[in-house]
Design an enzyme around this catalytic site. Structure first.
Site, PDB file in Angstrom:
ATOM      1  N   ALA C 241       0.821  -1.210   0.000  1.00 19.00           N
ATOM      2  CA  ALA C 241       0.000   0.000   0.000  1.00 19.00           C
ATOM      3  C   ALA C 241       0.860   1.267   0.000  1.00 19.00           C
ATOM      4  CB  ALA C 241      -0.937  -0.029   1.199  1.00 19.00           C
ATOM      5  N   HIS C 242       0.204   2.391  -0.013  1.00 19.26           N
ATOM      6  CA  HIS C 242       0.866   3.694  -0.109  1.00 19.26           C
ATOM      7  C   HIS C 242       1.816   3.933   1.060  1.00 19.26           C
ATOM      8  CE1 HIS C 242      -1.644   5.410   3.112  1.00 19.26           C
ATOM      9  NE2 HIS C 242      -2.572   4.593   2.639  1.00 19.26           N
TER      10      HIS C 242
END
EC number: 2.3.1.191
Lengths: 346, 346, 346
Positions: C241-242
């Protein structure tokens, strides 16, 4: 892209304190910003970073009173968070989603129609009899099958694959590699143990403002439609099986799998790597925690589920707390057994 | 596509009751059907829907006796389910898998061969020295590496990626975005803690009638072949590692992962999000329930496994039933302890 | 590709025992090898296979003393494993990664630059203002967005999708269908229960010698960079994820998911289908076993974690061992209760 501090202040109707002629070439968090960055301060908790940030300029509230000298230029506005978000959106549009025009070679069947002001990247493919709205952004390598309908303002990232008959609403986002409309996993067992494929002739419907993550897969319905309702957000690598129905503004995090014909209500939150069995119904505002496995329908609104198999979050937390102490429980049990049954005398 | 009720009856060798001149433009379940739909009634359980359905026509058995008046036209046939399935297959072929011809630009190396009556969509790619059979459907954006062999009647959906040296049998289906033949995850640890990549020079073999789901990944063997045997069905987002061997008519549901060199028998069922460790052997007709983690080989046929780590289904169900009552067990244990050891007097 | 045994011996500076004029056309494990194969014997444990192998030739140590007659030709070298690995690397290069030149149609914006001695497959796409090094292999259908930087010797397999602004180091490998730089899953809840998309304007940075598996997804940072550090190996279908940060020479196995802003140290091993919550920090050399769910940061180096929720491996193994005997524990508890509370007299 490069702007001066003064140019940005003008766009935001802000006032500059410090040197307005400095160049800004990126946006950054205040605690990570370096020279050339523009940052913002909205949450008072972060104020100490204002006095040490490497940012060239920081957007702050008109009412902020400084407690120490600040090296960065300040742009004072009414609402720093809103101003900064507007810049973020502008930046993303300028660098990524604002593309327009057609790059060749791109393929579109003569029987298909697309609205004004669109982008079609090189090697994008649009099949027969599609109806595609205006302001649609179709990145390179997108594949759109026959008779697909897509609403205005939708963005399809590189390599998104939309099977024939899919219907996509307005202002949807489909990320790279996502597959919309693949065949449901339907096989009829035969007497000899082999399987016969059941033709899957339904489709997928994404309503407006739906977001689909990278490499997610959404199967078409056997008959009828697999439906993702308005505003639902589906993360990367999620699997949604045939005839599933996802409610409005429901969020499904990465790598979760939802089995065939399950219906999830509105405003639900399904965390990552969860699994839902088929033919279930989950009421509105159900929350499923990460890695849970849900095997039963939930009729009451607002329930939190955890575990595999999942049950109520509170009970699950208590059971898990004891699980790790099982060896201790067993020891206590053994002690009691010894007391109850004294060793036989020799 | 639009047919009259009478035209469909003729194809099915059925007889019409009611208006045969009405138009049919889709197939639907009897409980969901609306005007313009053709449905069917095979299971007596669904008979009540016959009297309320919105379908324009319904396929029913020649022997069905009506208990109430029916608004829909009826097409009477010997076996409604078989007739309807034939229509489903015809519909899917007409709308999706019946494409033929070449859309330009499509790339095929001069050294490769492909049989008659095929479809090659725009932007499809076929590398050097491939041997591809007849009646093969290659959707847009399929990538076929060098020296790949593909049997007659196989369908490759948009963006399927077939690495060099892969062998695919007849009448296989590979869904969009699936990757067949990527490198196995093989890295040799070095003294300094870094890893050296072990070259993966094997391939993947899909035997006849294999189906691979959207965005599934099947790694090539380190040496030799990763093998998916006849009639096996692999669902979306499944990971199959190097040198795995999947038996005949085995089904692997979505998001399951199978580690390197594991061998699964024939007629097995592996449910969704399950994980299998490497170097295991599972006997024929093994069933693994959803989200299970299998760490041991299974020698006996017909075993059901559940849990992570997995053990026998029956024991697992009983252990799980108690797991959620652990707080209760602990409370009972505490009571016994208090009885056994009365509180000391002050 | 076909070589004689003698030609291969010459390349390896080895000496031939047996017929050097036989043809070799593939490499195989000694226990699986058939006519035409070259194999090797490094581990003494495998020596019995030497006397029964179907291989045409086997690479063995100069010092090996034969105990039985061998049908295969022998190539004697100083270090059979190293010699064989060199052949594997040569074979993979010759058949797969050694491609050079440009296949048309390929798209590269005029503003982008690419170094010498590269391959760009048909239908590959390179956007605006990219800087790509020498000896880069870009397979068909790779999509590279605007302003991407790629170092020398990197290989991008078919259909890898690199979003705008991504930075990729030298000698990286990105497998087919992987998506690098898709939007983080960031949505701000609104008062009416709907979500507003938070623009994601950061990027992804892959340092040198990073490997990314097929159909893996790596989201860009909200701001700043999602970073995969030197030598890290990410397997198929992994979700990152980010703003995640993966340490040097850390290995992440298939189908694992790592939530936003989590930072994993150097030399860690995360097994398959594990899940990590967001905003965690894992110390160097942490090991997470398959299907575990990690919800807490780990400060101490060298910890082994297992379970969902995860805790120390040793405690987890003991708790799991008892879990399956819960019915037995409950029975023992019931017996004690009966003893403590004799049935009331009638």
């Amino acid at each position: 892209m490069e702007f001066t501090v003064g140019q940005i202040a003008e766009v935001l109707h802000g006032t500059v304190e410090g040197r307005g002629d400095q160049q800004i070439n990126r946006l950054a968090k205040i605690e990570e910003a370096q020279a050339g960055s523009l940052s913002f301060l909205a949450n008072p908790k972060y104020e100490p970073h204002l006095y040490s940030t490497g940012a060239t300029a920081v957007i702050v509230s008109r009412t902020l009173e400084l407690r120490q000298p600040v090296a960065a230029a300040l742009i004072r506005v009414d609402d720093p968070y809103t101003s900064f978000t507007a810049l973020l959106e502008f930046y993303q549009q300028a660098t990524r989603t604002g593309k327009r025009g057609v790059e060749e070679p791109a393929y579109m069947a003569a029987s298909s129609r697309i609205g004004d002001n669109h982008y079609r990247g090189a090697f994008s493919y649009i099949g027969e009899n599609c109806e595609i709205g205006a302001d649609v952004v179709i990145f390179p390598h997108v594949v759109i099958g026959d008779r697909v309908k897509i609403g205005d303002g939708t963005i399809l990232y590189p390599g998104a694959k939309i099977y024939a008959e899919t219907v996509i609403g307005r202002h949807c986002v489909v990320h790279a590699g996502a597959v919309i409309g693949s065949d449901g996993f339907g096989f009829a067992p035969q007497p000899d143990g082999s399987y016969r494929t059941i033709p899957q002739i339904g489709n997928v419907v994404l309503q407006d403002n739906v977001s689909i993550g990278a490499n997610a897969t959404i199967d078409c319905a056997t008959m009828g439609a697999t439906t993702i309702r308005e505003g639902a957000k589906i993360d990367n690598l999620v699997q949604i099986a045939h005839n599933v129905d996802i409610g409005r503004h429901t969020v499904v995090a990465a790598q979760t799998g939802i089995s065939g014909s399950t219906k999830i209500g509105d405003f639900c939150v399904i965390a990552g790597q969860a699994g839902l069995a088929g033919h279930l119904t989950l009421a509105n505002r159900t929350t499923v925690t990460a890695q849970s496995g849900v095997g039963k329908s939930i009729k009451e609104e607002g329930v939190f589920l955890q575990g595999s198999p999942a049950f109520g979050l509170r009970d699950s937390l208590r059971a898990n707390a004891l699980f790790r102490h099982l060896p201790d429980l067993e020891r206590r049990l053994r002690l009691l057994e010894q007391k109850a049954q004294p060793p036989e005398k020799p």
